[in-house]
Scaffold this active site. Structure first.
Site, PDB file in Angstrom:
ATOM      1  N   SER A 191      43.073 109.529  72.054  1.00 29.65           N
ATOM      2  CA  SER A 191      41.855 109.142  71.334  1.00 29.65           C
ATOM      3  C   SER A 191      41.811 107.668  70.955  1.00 29.65           C
ATOM      4  CB  SER A 191      41.719 109.985  70.061  1.00 29.65           C
ATOM      5  OG  SER A 191      42.791 109.718  69.166  1.00 29.65           O
ATOM      6  N   LYS A 192      42.884 106.922  71.213  1.00 30.13           N
ATOM      7  CA  LYS A 192      42.890 105.505  70.855  1.00 30.13           C
ATOM      8  C   LYS A 192      41.914 104.717  71.733  1.00 30.13           C
ATOM      9  CE  LYS A 192      46.241 106.152  67.907  1.00 30.13           C
ATOM     10  NZ  LYS A 192      45.931 106.270  66.467  1.00 30.13           N
ATOM     11  N   ASN A 193      41.602 103.491  71.306  1.00 29.66           N
ATOM     12  CA  ASN A 193      40.679 102.658  72.078  1.00 29.66           C
ATOM     13  C   ASN A 193      41.187 102.435  73.491  1.00 29.66           C
ATOM     14  OD1 ASN A 193      40.007 102.379  69.288  1.00 29.66           O
ATOM     15  ND2 ASN A 193      38.847 100.532  69.761  1.00 29.66           N
TER      16      ASN A 193
END
Length: 377
Positions: A191-193
């Site tokens: 879910s990180k950038n």
């Protein structure tokens, strides 16, 4: 209207699936699953993107923080100053290494570490500061580095939520977050950038000697096979995850721009709402990459709003509902509730709205209109 997701990884994948699928097939055919060419190439490409001398990939973001501290040679009993308002991994690794976490309060507008509180927390045992660039925006690194230099302290940047963000220092120079302190750590959680399709992480540094130490630590303390020169761990980014990250890295600035565009739409819809405080952006527009779009609901309706969103199929998150100093694992008689005034208030008010690269205006209009109607009712 399309179904609203908190994070739409499927929609993002659809835009790069041909490249991902081809890269996966190449890795599987080569059978170079550990430290293969994909990992080595990703390392070089990320070094170039960040403008940092050394990137050392590892198994996950928590490992990245732990390995950074191991590389610096911190010893049991050393004190490490960090924030009370963050995910537990930041303090977890401090405790795991037998170090002493010293939790302090944050700024009420940026949610980042308060430099003034750092000064008052320093003791003869203090060895390091861990600023967390929370929700996608850098902490005040000018002030933090000045404090660190004056007190001979290490700075370990927790950059898990801010990769791709910029920091403009007092001299006008631009740095990528995670590259300003002595060492930086990041996560590639999906879910990180910049996220992979499993676990992954990396450590950044411009220090040649530290980089050499860390490269041994991540690989069982080996620089030569079966020669264990330092105490190490087994923490390596696998080639399949590196392939995903190589596909996404050239698009990271575009992805972050899409997040800022969504944040702009949220801001415009929610401005001048009496009971809603929107995120503060410090400095230029490129400083915030909006890993989360986090509001403060100031009229006591936050928890009821969470339920209302659920009833209307709008995902949301509360990051974070319990301060670290109140967690059973990290409670300590050293802590005084009066020292955590901001954090204790934030945990009652914060709520994060859906934020990802695939949000559209129709979804944002539905989210914000539902929010405004409920909060002002």
């Amino acid at each position: 209207m399309r179904k609203i997701q908190m994070v739409d990884l499927k929609g993002q994948y659809d835009g790069i699936k041909d490249q991902i699928n081809t890269s996966f097939e190449e890795v599987i055919t080569s059978t170079a699953f550990i430290n293969g060419p994909e990992v080595q190439n990703f390392q070089k490409e990320l070094e170039a993107y960040l403008g940092v001398k050394h990137v050392i990939p590892c198994g996950n973001g928590t490992d990245a923080l732990q390995i950074a501290m191991m590389g610096l040679g911190l010893k049991p009993g050393d004190e490490v100053i960090t924030v009370d308002f963050t995910f537990a991994a930041t303090v977890e690794v401090i405790a795991l290494l037998g170090l002493t976490p010293v939790l302090i309060d944050v700024e009420p507008d940026t949610f980042n570490i308060d430099p003034e509180k750092i000064k008052s927390a320093i003791t003869p045992k203090t060895k390091a500061i861990v600023p967390v660039h929370l929700f996608g925006q850098s902490a005040n690194m000018d002030a933090i580095m000045e404090i660190a230099e004056a007190n001979d302290l290490f700075v370990i940047e927790d950059n898990a939520q801010a990769i791709g963000g910029n920091y403009h220092d007092k001299n006008g120079k631009t740095h990528k977050t995670g590259t300003i302190g002595h060492v930086g750590a990041t996560s590639f959680f999906p879910s990180k950038n910049l996220g992979c399709y499993g676990d992954g992480g990396a450590i950044f540094t411009n220090d040649d000697e530290l980089a050499h130490t860390i490269r041994g630590v991540v690989n069982h303390g080996m620089y030569e096979r079966y020669h264990h020169d330092v105490v190490g761990v087994n923490s390596r980014l696998d080639s399949l995850q590196a392939a995903v990250l190589r596909a996404k890295l050239p698009k990271l600035d575009t992805y972050n721009a899409a997040r800022r565009k969504s944040a702009d739409l949220y801001d415009a819809a929610l401005k001048e709402q009496e009971n809603i405080i929107t995120p503060v952006r410090v400095g230029k527009d490129d400083t915030h990459v909006f890993h989360q779009y986090t509001l403060r609901i100031t009229n006591g309706k936050r928890d009821d709003l969470v339920k209302h969103f659920q009833e209307n199929n709008i995902p949301c998150g509360v990051y974070y509902p319990i301060p670290l100093h109140k967690q059973k694992a990290y409670a300590d008689e050293r802590y005084n509730e009066a020292d955590f005034e901001v954090t204790n208030q934030l945990v009652k008010e914060v709520i994060s709205l859906p934020m990802h690269t695939e949000l559209d205006e129709e979804q944002i209009e539905f989210i914000t209109s539902t929010l405004i109607e409920f909060v002002n009712a």
